[in-house]
Design a protein around this motif. Sequence first.
Motif, PDB file in Angstrom:
ATOM      1  N   ASN A  74       0.814  -1.211   0.000  1.00  0.00           N
ATOM      2  CA  ASN A  74       0.000   0.000   0.000  1.00  0.00           C
ATOM      3  C   ASN A  74       0.851   1.266   0.000  1.00  0.00           C
ATOM      4  OD1 ASN A  74      -2.592  -1.050  -0.128  1.00  0.00           O
ATOM      5  ND2 ASN A  74      -2.727  -1.351   2.093  1.00  0.00           N
ATOM      6  N   ARG A  75       2.047   1.166   0.557  1.00  0.00           N
ATOM      7  CA  ARG A  75       2.930   2.332   0.650  1.00  0.00           C
ATOM      8  C   ARG A  75       3.982   2.397  -0.452  1.00  0.00           C
ATOM      9  NH1 ARG A  75       0.635   1.203   5.046  1.00  0.00           N
ATOM     10  NH2 ARG A  75       0.275   2.689   6.745  1.00  0.00           N
ATOM     11  N   ALA A  76       4.300   1.251  -1.059  1.00  0.00           N
ATOM     12  CA  ALA A  76       5.462   1.231  -1.954  1.00  0.00           C
ATOM     13  C   ALA A  76       5.168   0.637  -3.325  1.00  0.00           C
ATOM     14  CB  ALA A  76       6.599   0.439  -1.289  1.00  0.00           C
ATOM     15  N   ALA A  77       3.906   0.426  -3.660  1.00  0.00           N
ATOM     16  CA  ALA A  77       3.559  -0.108  -4.981  1.00  0.00           C
ATOM     17  C   ALA A  77       2.304   0.574  -5.498  1.00  0.00           C
ATOM     18  CB  ALA A  77       3.354  -1.619  -4.916  1.00  0.00           C
ATOM     19  N   LYS A  78       2.211   0.657  -6.817  1.00  0.00           N
ATOM     20  CA  LYS A  78       1.040   1.247  -7.450  1.00  0.00           C
ATOM     21  C   LYS A  78      -0.055   0.196  -7.655  1.00  0.00           C
ATOM     22  CE  LYS A  78       2.089   4.245 -10.577  1.00  0.00           C
ATOM     23  NZ  LYS A  78       2.527   4.820 -11.873  1.00  0.00           N
ATOM     24  N   SER A  79       0.363  -1.029  -7.960  1.00  0.00           N
ATOM     25  CA  SER A  79      -0.589  -2.131  -8.124  1.00  0.00           C
ATOM     26  C   SER A  79       0.166  -3.439  -7.972  1.00  0.00           C
ATOM     27  CB  SER A  79      -1.266  -2.082  -9.506  1.00  0.00           C
ATOM     28  OG  SER A  79      -0.330  -2.416 -10.520  1.00  0.00           O
ATOM     29  N   TYR A 227       8.881  -6.122 -11.746  1.00  0.00           N
ATOM     30  CA  TYR A 227       8.735  -4.843 -11.042  1.00  0.00           C
ATOM     31  C   TYR A 227       8.868  -3.712 -12.061  1.00  0.00           C
ATOM     32  CZ  TYR A 227       9.501  -6.551  -6.190  1.00  0.00           C
ATOM     33  OH  TYR A 227       9.397  -7.152  -4.965  1.00  0.00           O
ATOM     34  N   GLU A 228       8.038  -2.705 -11.929  1.00  0.00           N
ATOM     35  CA  GLU A 228       8.227  -1.508 -12.760  1.00  0.00           C
ATOM     36  C   GLU A 228       9.510  -0.789 -12.356  1.00  0.00           C
ATOM     37  OE1 GLU A 228       5.738   2.453 -14.248  1.00  0.00           O
ATOM     38  OE2 GLU A 228       5.117   1.402 -12.412  1.00  0.00           O
ATOM     39  N   TYR A 229       9.736  -0.665 -11.061  1.00  0.00           N
ATOM     40  CA  TYR A 229      10.955  -0.050 -10.534  1.00  0.00           C
ATOM     41  C   TYR A 229      11.593  -1.002  -9.529  1.00  0.00           C
ATOM     42  CZ  TYR A 229       9.194   4.413 -12.355  1.00  0.00           C
ATOM     43  OH  TYR A 229       8.735   5.410 -13.171  1.00  0.00           O
ATOM     44  N   GLY A 269       6.402   0.666  -7.962  1.00  0.00           N
ATOM     45  CA  GLY A 269       5.469   0.878  -9.064  1.00  0.00           C
ATOM     46  C   GLY A 269       4.534  -0.310  -9.199  1.00  0.00           C
ATOM     47  N   HIS A 270       4.365  -0.791 -10.423  1.00  0.00           N
ATOM     48  CA  HIS A 270       3.514  -1.958 -10.672  1.00  0.00           C
ATOM     49  C   HIS A 270       4.303  -3.243 -10.402  1.00  0.00           C
ATOM     50  CE1 HIS A 270       0.306   0.467 -12.402  1.00  0.00           C
ATOM     51  NE2 HIS A 270       1.211   1.082 -13.156  1.00  0.00           N
ATOM     52  N   VAL A 271       3.649  -4.212  -9.765  1.00  0.00           N
ATOM     53  CA  VAL A 271       4.256  -5.510  -9.468  1.00  0.00           C
ATOM     54  C   VAL A 271       3.363  -6.588 -10.068  1.00  0.00           C
ATOM     55  CG1 VAL A 271       4.948  -7.125  -7.649  1.00  0.00           C
ATOM     56  CG2 VAL A 271       5.281  -4.660  -7.320  1.00  0.00           C
TER      57      VAL A 271
END
Length: 383
Positions: A74-79, A227-229, A269-271
Amino acid sequence: MHTPKEFDDIRPFEPEELPEVYNRLLDNQQFQRVLSYFYPDVPLEKIGARMRACTTNLAFQKVFGNEFVTFVLNRAAKSWDMNHSAISPEHNYTFMSNHRDIVLDSAILSKLLIDAEFKTTCEIAIGDNLLSLPWVKDLVRVNKSFIVKRSASFREMLTSSKTLSRYMHFAIQEKKENIWIAQREGRAKDSDDRTSESILKMMSMGGEGSIVERLTQLHIVPMTISYEYDPCDYLKAAEFQLKRDNPDWKKGPQDDIISMQTGIMGYKGHVHYHCSSCIDEYLQTLDSEMPKNELYATIVRHIDREIHRHYRLFPNNYIAHDLLTGKDEQTAHYQPADKVNFERYLSEQLEKITVPQPDIAFLRERILTMYANPLRNYWAACK
């Protein structure tokens, strides 16, 4: 179920052992500080009561493991999501994946398995090099981890590898658990994900029958983590320069701790997780007369191809490729604003690197390569 005593020093804790382990953890000041970070307004006594109510390792994972991963994402990913359409929630598997994060690869998988209503989560293969603190070793064994012994002599390694393999077969065949294991020891620092033949050789030491039969008994599912990032990209780049400048340089225990902290809390980011088909049917198509080394190499190529062709690719991957080649060949896959944002991100990551006399051009190339390699491997796998 009774677990054979030969596995006592590597297996997860049994349910009857949990109360004593919970007491050890709750008395440990470092563990108390971790709890106060994740549960800042909850008294230790209340957390302890919740822990003691978890009478199995699976219950602990569903309560505390799930809360921990949800807190982090919730704090470190977009999805975050998983495609598991090629496998069945009714069966159990050995998930063999590329390795992106020391802690989260398996932790996120367990959460995604819970969300997808699989019968259980997964037991986790973890190297003893990460378990120098006794309370951490306690915690991971509560959290359904089994220990891979890496700090041993050659003779000890052979014995421990056989024991490890027998335990994996026991966990799959008798306990009906899932297993997660990385495709190689340690993370691929440049994201060029390749399965180690030695991992497959270890896995085929247990079980019964031929090599193919022994590996089939583990129900291996190649799994791709995208991972996106990568929050640890700048740390990995720094390691490349340190090793380049001093071939004898080696990581210290503090380096792993920093990587774990950065990987957990850094922005991802997105995972995306993607489960390929179980390789059982593929294994049955192989020539039983094939020489051992050729057999392992053939299986490794299949696993790598499955992992590579299921990457989820992001604009960053295409931008990194174009920046490395100096050409704008992949602009159909990203917008000009994506490139501006990624180049800003790249500059910010480079500024975090604290090695003596940083070679910015080299470090930049290393980070770009980390993002370009999944795209290159995807192209090769899809040919």
